[in-house]
Design a protein around this motif. Structure first.
Motif, PDB file in Angstrom:
ATOM      1  N   ARG A   1       5.625  -5.159 -28.147  1.00 54.05           N
ATOM      2  CA  ARG A   1       5.814  -4.974 -26.700  1.00 54.05           C
ATOM      3  C   ARG A   1       7.296  -5.061 -26.334  1.00 54.05           C
ATOM      4  O   ARG A   1       7.790  -4.288 -25.491  1.00 54.05           O
TER       5      ARG A   1
ATOM      6  N   SER B   1      -5.219  -5.019 -26.463  1.00 56.70           N
ATOM      7  CA  SER B   1      -5.953  -6.007 -25.671  1.00 56.70           C
ATOM      8  C   SER B   1      -5.028  -6.998 -24.980  1.00 56.70           C
ATOM      9  O   SER B   1      -5.220  -7.326 -23.805  1.00 56.70           O
ATOM     10  N   ARG B   2      -4.015  -7.439 -25.673  1.00 60.93           N
ATOM     11  CA  ARG B   2      -3.132  -8.477 -25.127  1.00 60.93           C
ATOM     12  C   ARG B   2      -2.177  -7.921 -24.067  1.00 60.93           C
ATOM     13  O   ARG B   2      -1.818  -8.622 -23.110  1.00 60.93           O
ATOM     14  N   HIS B   3      -1.780  -6.658 -24.229  1.00 63.91           N
ATOM     15  CA  HIS B   3      -0.820  -6.047 -23.301  1.00 63.91           C
ATOM     16  C   HIS B   3      -1.431  -4.882 -22.526  1.00 63.91           C
ATOM     17  O   HIS B   3      -0.706  -4.041 -21.994  1.00 63.91           O
ATOM     18  N   ASN B   4      -2.752  -4.870 -22.467  1.00 62.92           N
ATOM     19  CA  ASN B   4      -3.472  -3.855 -21.682  1.00 62.92           C
ATOM     20  C   ASN B   4      -3.048  -2.435 -22.050  1.00 62.92           C
ATOM     21  O   ASN B   4      -2.996  -1.540 -21.190  1.00 62.92           O
TER      22      ASN B   4
ATOM     23  N   TYR C   1      -0.185  -1.244 -22.813  1.00 66.64           N
ATOM     24  CA  TYR C   1       1.000  -0.845 -22.057  1.00 66.64           C
ATOM     25  C   TYR C   1       1.732   0.332 -22.719  1.00 66.64           C
ATOM     26  O   TYR C   1       2.164   0.251 -23.865  1.00 66.64           O
TER      27      TYR C   1
ATOM     28  N   ASP D   1     -11.359  -8.029 -28.952  1.00 68.14           N
ATOM     29  CA  ASP D   1     -10.298  -7.111 -28.528  1.00 68.14           C
ATOM     30  C   ASP D   1     -10.815  -5.688 -28.321  1.00 68.14           C
ATOM     31  O   ASP D   1     -10.263  -4.927 -27.523  1.00 68.14           O
TER      32      ASP D   1
ATOM     33  N   LYS E   1     -11.596  -3.908 -24.985  1.00 66.36           N
ATOM     34  CA  LYS E   1     -10.476  -3.742 -24.069  1.00 66.36           C
ATOM     35  C   LYS E   1      -9.671  -2.469 -24.357  1.00 66.36           C
ATOM     36  O   LYS E   1      -8.696  -2.180 -23.662  1.00 66.36           O
TER      37      LYS E   1
END
Length: 260
Positions: A81, A109-112, A114, A197, A200
């Protein structure tokens, strides 16, 4: 061109950025214990087709810095990210091979997701990685005779014949990693699971997997296909764990068609 991006205190990741003027961007995450160089035969072709190809060496591997800690999926996804933010990437295709596929899933999953428009999972080490038995064997070798471990990785990696010259090149790629990072990822692959995960992931997802994969069984690709909405599975019938090389012409064609 190659450059470094600072992702943590005292930690810089190496980024290979090929054809920055390309109309569409593909970000490649390599597998354990290799580096971005494993995708040489994608960079050769896809950049010439007009794609911007970016290879990132995760911390501890390839040309990146090799800190003693930070080898869990959360930290590795956070590193990606940071690179995305620093070089201002958007609307890119994220390609992850093996453990790189697991990192890509955690990133989604953690950063949608991005900045990601499409996801490609290649022989992904998901939703689980190594069995306890496999992890114990590799961990023992990594801590006592890492070259022997790398020889075993090479022997189980490919379904098709590889020349001795290619085998030596592959072997040396794995030895560029630090011993401690090599071992730490084995533990991560043993202990971390990615089931939560998968739901998502919302972008179109291509799942590529070698039918003869001895590292991550083909059944896991079928499970990913069932649990990731808007996903498609393309079996590679003449590949083991290295479809990006064993059937590279088909791989490059399928990837470029998927991206458009």
């Amino acid at each position: 061109m190659g450059y470094y991006v600072t992702v943590d205190s005292g930690v810089k990741l190496y980024v290979e950025d090929i054809y920055p003027e390309g109309s569409k961007t593909i970000v490649f995450l390599h597998g354990w214990p290799l580096s971005h160089k494993q995708f040489e035969y994608q960079f050769d072709v896809l950049a010439a087709m007009g794609y911007r190809c970016i290879g990132i060496d995760w911390r501890g591997f390839g040309k990146s810095d090799k800190p003693i800690s930070g080898y869990n999926f959360d930290r590795l996804a956070d590193d990606i990210r940071t690179v995305v933010d620093v070089i201002q990437l958007d609307n890119f295709t994220l390609v992850g091979h093996s453990t790189g596929g697991a990192i890509a899933i955690r990133y989604m999953s953690r950063h949608n997701g991005y900045g990601v428009s499409n996801l490609v999972l290649v022989d992904a080490a998901a939703p689980i990685g190594f069995t306890t038995e496999t992890a114990t064997r590799f961990l023992t070798q990594a801590l006592n005779d890492r070259p022997k471990m790398m020889r075993e990785v090479k022997d189980s990696f490919f379904f098709q014949y590889i020349t001795s010259s290619f085998a030596e090149w592959f072997f040396q790629l794995g030895l560029q990693a630090a011993g401690w990072s090599t071992a730490a990822i084995i533990v991560t692959l043993r202990d971390e699971k990615l089931y939560a995960d998968l739901q998502k992931i919302l972008v179109p997802t291509l799942i590529v997997h070698g039918v003869h994969d001895k590292v991550i069984p083909f059944a896991q690709a079928q499970e990913l296909n069932q649990k990731i909405s808007n996903s498609q599975l393309v079996p590679f019938h003449y590949s083991g764990h290295g479809a990006f090389w064993e059937e590279r012409d088909k791989f490059n064609s399928v990837l470029s068609q998927f991206i458009g």
